[in-house]
Scaffold this motif. Sequence first.
Motif, short mmCIF file in Angstrom:
data_model
loop_
_atom_site.label_atom_id
_atom_site.label_comp_id
_atom_site.label_asym_id
_atom_site.label_seq_id
_atom_site.Cartn_x
_atom_site.Cartn_y
_atom_site.Cartn_z
N LEU A 14 96.84 -44.11 34.87
CA LEU A 14 96.61 -45.08 33.81
C LEU A 14 95.87 -46.31 34.33
N LEU A 15 96.28 -46.81 35.48
CA LEU A 15 95.63 -47.98 36.05
C LEU A 15 94.18 -47.68 36.46
N ILE A 16 93.95 -46.50 37.04
CA ILE A 16 92.59 -46.12 37.42
C ILE A 16 91.71 -45.96 36.18
N GLY A 17 92.25 -45.34 35.13
CA GLY A 17 91.50 -45.16 33.90
C GLY A 17 91.17 -46.48 33.23
N LEU A 18 92.13 -47.39 33.18
CA LEU A 18 91.87 -48.70 32.59
C LEU A 18 90.85 -49.49 33.39
N ALA A 19 90.93 -49.39 34.70
CA ALA A 19 89.96 -50.08 35.54
C ALA A 19 88.55 -49.53 35.31
N GLY A 20 88.43 -48.23 35.16
CA GLY A 20 87.12 -47.63 34.90
C GLY A 20 86.54 -48.04 33.57
N VAL A 21 87.38 -48.08 32.53
CA VAL A 21 86.90 -48.48 31.21
C VAL A 21 86.50 -49.95 31.22
N LEU A 22 87.32 -50.79 31.82
CA LEU A 22 86.99 -52.22 31.86
C LEU A 22 85.73 -52.47 32.67
N TRP A 23 85.55 -51.76 33.77
CA TRP A 23 84.35 -51.93 34.57
C TRP A 23 83.11 -51.51 33.79
N ALA A 24 83.22 -50.40 33.07
CA ALA A 24 82.07 -49.92 32.29
C ALA A 24 81.78 -50.85 31.11
N ALA A 25 82.83 -51.45 30.53
CA ALA A 25 82.63 -52.30 29.36
C ALA A 25 82.18 -53.71 29.73
N LEU A 26 82.68 -54.23 30.83
CA LEU A 26 82.42 -55.63 31.16
C LEU A 26 81.64 -55.84 32.45
N GLY A 27 81.49 -54.82 33.26
CA GLY A 27 80.92 -55.00 34.59
C GLY A 27 79.46 -54.62 34.70
N ASP A 28 79.09 -54.18 35.87
CA ASP A 28 77.71 -53.87 36.24
C ASP A 28 77.01 -52.86 35.33
N PRO A 29 77.67 -51.82 34.82
CA PRO A 29 76.94 -50.83 34.02
C PRO A 29 76.32 -51.38 32.74
N GLN A 30 76.64 -52.59 32.34
CA GLN A 30 76.02 -53.16 31.15
C GLN A 30 74.51 -53.32 31.33
N GLY A 31 74.06 -53.46 32.57
CA GLY A 31 72.64 -53.61 32.85
C GLY A 31 71.91 -52.30 33.06
N TRP A 32 72.62 -51.18 32.99
CA TRP A 32 71.99 -49.89 33.21
C TRP A 32 71.18 -49.51 31.98
N HIS A 33 69.94 -49.09 32.20
CA HIS A 33 69.06 -48.69 31.09
C HIS A 33 68.51 -47.31 31.35
N GLY A 34 67.93 -46.72 30.34
CA GLY A 34 67.32 -45.40 30.49
C GLY A 34 68.36 -44.31 30.67
N GLY A 35 68.11 -43.45 31.64
CA GLY A 35 69.01 -42.33 31.89
C GLY A 35 70.36 -42.73 32.43
N MET A 36 70.45 -43.92 33.00
CA MET A 36 71.73 -44.37 33.55
C MET A 36 72.74 -44.69 32.45
N ARG A 37 72.27 -44.85 31.21
CA ARG A 37 73.21 -45.04 30.11
C ARG A 37 74.11 -43.83 29.97
N TRP A 38 73.57 -42.65 30.25
CA TRP A 38 74.37 -41.43 30.18
C TRP A 38 75.45 -41.44 31.25
#
Length: 70
Positions: A14-38
């Motif tokens: 649960l903690l690992i899953g929440l950390a992954g979702v929060l990182w994807a929602a608020l962290g570095d992946p917000q700047g990913w464009h193109g194919g990295m969105r997948w």
Amino acid sequence: MNTAPSRASGVLLLLIGLAGVLWAALGDPQGWHGGMRWARSAVVLASLGLVTGSARLLFPGPRREAGAEE
């Protein structure tokens, strides 16, 4: 069967899953464009799968007898 190891694994997932979702929602992946969105979508789906799996470990179903048939 003892449920303590199952619940400890469930909390960890649960903690690992929440950390992954929060990182994807608020962290570095917000700047990913193109194919990295997948890739970001895959991270979110995998994290949500971990959260779902943790629920099964935290709250196991009822025990069934080995000889009982339903």
